[in-house]
Design an enzyme around this catalytic site. Structure first.
Site, PDB file in Angstrom:
ATOM      1  N   ASP A 146       1.137  -1.368   0.267  1.00  0.00           N
ATOM      2  CA  ASP A 146       0.017  -0.032   0.038  1.00  0.00           C
ATOM      3  C   ASP A 146       0.698   1.412   0.088  1.00  0.00           C
ATOM      4  O   ASP A 146       1.890   0.878   0.095  1.00  0.00           O
ATOM      5  CB  ASP A 146      -0.686   0.023   0.813  1.00  0.00           C
ATOM      6  N   SER A 147       0.563   2.305  -0.120  1.00  0.00           N
ATOM      7  CA  SER A 147       0.928   4.142  -0.126  1.00  0.00           C
ATOM      8  C   SER A 147       1.630   4.089   1.273  1.00  0.00           C
ATOM      9  O   SER A 147       2.753   4.569   1.517  1.00  0.00           O
ATOM     10  CB  SER A 147       0.359   4.889  -0.664  1.00  0.00           C
TER      11      SER A 147
ATOM     12  N   CYS B  52      -5.044  -1.408  -1.510  1.00  0.00           N
ATOM     13  CA  CYS B  52      -4.689  -0.111  -1.931  1.00  0.00           C
ATOM     14  C   CYS B  52      -5.703  -0.457  -3.287  1.00  0.00           C
ATOM     15  O   CYS B  52      -5.493  -0.950  -3.925  1.00  0.00           O
ATOM     16  CB  CYS B  52      -3.603   0.928  -2.582  1.00  0.00           C
TER      17      CYS B  52
ATOM     18  N   GLU C  64      -2.733   8.994   8.178  1.00  0.00           N
ATOM     19  CA  GLU C  64      -1.587   8.331   7.597  1.00  0.00           C
ATOM     20  C   GLU C  64      -0.565   9.158   8.760  1.00  0.00           C
ATOM     21  O   GLU C  64       0.216   8.289   9.648  1.00  0.00           O
ATOM     22  CB  GLU C  64      -1.145   9.223   6.906  1.00  0.00           C
TER      23      GLU C  64
ATOM     24  N   CYS D 215     -10.787   2.866   0.205  1.00  0.00           N
ATOM     25  CA  CYS D 215      -9.771   3.202   0.631  1.00  0.00           C
ATOM     26  C   CYS D 215      -9.407   2.601   2.248  1.00  0.00           C
ATOM     27  O   CYS D 215     -10.124   1.980   3.101  1.00  0.00           O
ATOM     28  CB  CYS D 215      -9.095   4.463   1.086  1.00  0.00           C
TER      29      CYS D 215
ATOM     30  N   HIS E 181      -7.396   3.189   4.319  1.00  0.00           N
ATOM     31  CA  HIS E 181      -6.896   3.510   5.086  1.00  0.00           C
ATOM     32  C   HIS E 181      -8.272   3.673   6.593  1.00  0.00           C
ATOM     33  O   HIS E 181      -8.260   3.624   7.449  1.00  0.00           O
ATOM     34  CB  HIS E 181      -6.935   5.035   5.381  1.00  0.00           C
TER      35      HIS E 181
END
Length: 265
Positions: A11-12, A74, A153, A185, A187
């Site tokens: 993932d990022s 992601c 994040e 997402c 997140h």
């Protein structure tokens, strides 16, 4: 393929850790290699070409680590790089986080489903396209919520900052009269409680991580690739960040050693 080889996840940033944790909850004997591309987060603000480039290089890195499966944890990368990675690595099972959710929506058959995600995911229109391919009567409403991933994040989840930003987004007219909401997402499960409170827990909130974990279990069972030996997990990042390390500890309840691999890009 050795069944005790690890599952690769990327993932990022920290969002994919929600997928990693969900995988271990249903497959506790699996070994994971996680790659967080912290040098280039958030992916949702990058061009399609850049995301495809980052993703394929990470996939190659995970292949070198002898991963038996690669999970694109992601939504943005899943929408823009999944097909390219599948073509490059035909002998490895490549899992995206979109298809398991779309299949669930087909089973649930809501009258109107909402989608929140990064600009990259929403602008790709991958969810409406895939949903309407199998269930054309379902109404789909989408909204880009670009600030959320960056806030999460940085460790701001389930607090006043995330609540104010989230409520601003969810109050928008684009999401009116939905009966299910896709968290597009990885997140976003970290603020799922806040989202539930906003809707007074009256709509179904679809968390992709649990759906993806169930799908991975099914795939590994069918291919007789379930691990029976725990050798441990490894965590790689393209740029060391203290917030990533702290979030990883939060997820796994133990100290996490981060290995920085800046040369991949």
């Amino acid at each position: 393929m050795n069944k005790n080889n690890p599952i690769g996840i990327f993932d990022s940033g920290i969002g994919g850790l929600t997928v990693a944790k969900a995988i271990l909850s249903v497959l506790p004997k699996e070994n994971l290699i996680y790659f967080g591309d912290t040098k280039h987060l958030p992916y949702g603000e990058k061009s399609a070409r850049s995301i495809e480039c980052f993703s394929t290089k990470i996939a190659f890195f995970l292949k070198q680590k002898k991963c038996k499966m690669i999970v694109i944890a992601c939504n943005t990368a899943s929408s823009l790089a999944h097909e390219s990675i599948k073509k490059l690595f035909p002998t490895i099972e490549i899992i995206n986080v979109i298809d398991p959710v779309v299949n669930l929506i087909y089973k649930n058959k809501p009258s109107c489903v909402g989608i929140i995600g990064t600009k990259g995911t929403i602008n790709s229109k991958i969810y409406p396209k895939k949903i309407h391919e199998i269930a054309p009567k379902i109404k789909v409403k989408s909204l880009a919520t670009p600030l959320l991933a960056s806030i999460i994040e940085e460790g701001f989840f389930n607090d006043k900052i995330s609540r104010v930003v989230l409520n601003k987004y969810l109050n928008k007219s684009e999401l009116k009269n939905i009966d299910q909401l896709i968290l597009a997402c990885t997140h976003y499960p970290l603020i799922q409680k806040l989202i539930g409170k906003f809707y007074n827990n009256k709509i179904d909130i679809i968390d992709s991580s649990s759906q993806v974990a169930s799908h991975i279990k099914n795939v590994l069972e069918k291919k007789d690739l379930l691990s029976n030996k725990i050798t441990g997990h490894r965590f790689f990042v393209s740029d060391y960040t203290k917030s990533f390390e702290e979030s990883a500890k939060f997820f796994f309840g133990e100290d996490i050693y981060l290995e920085e691999v800046s040369s991949i890009h």
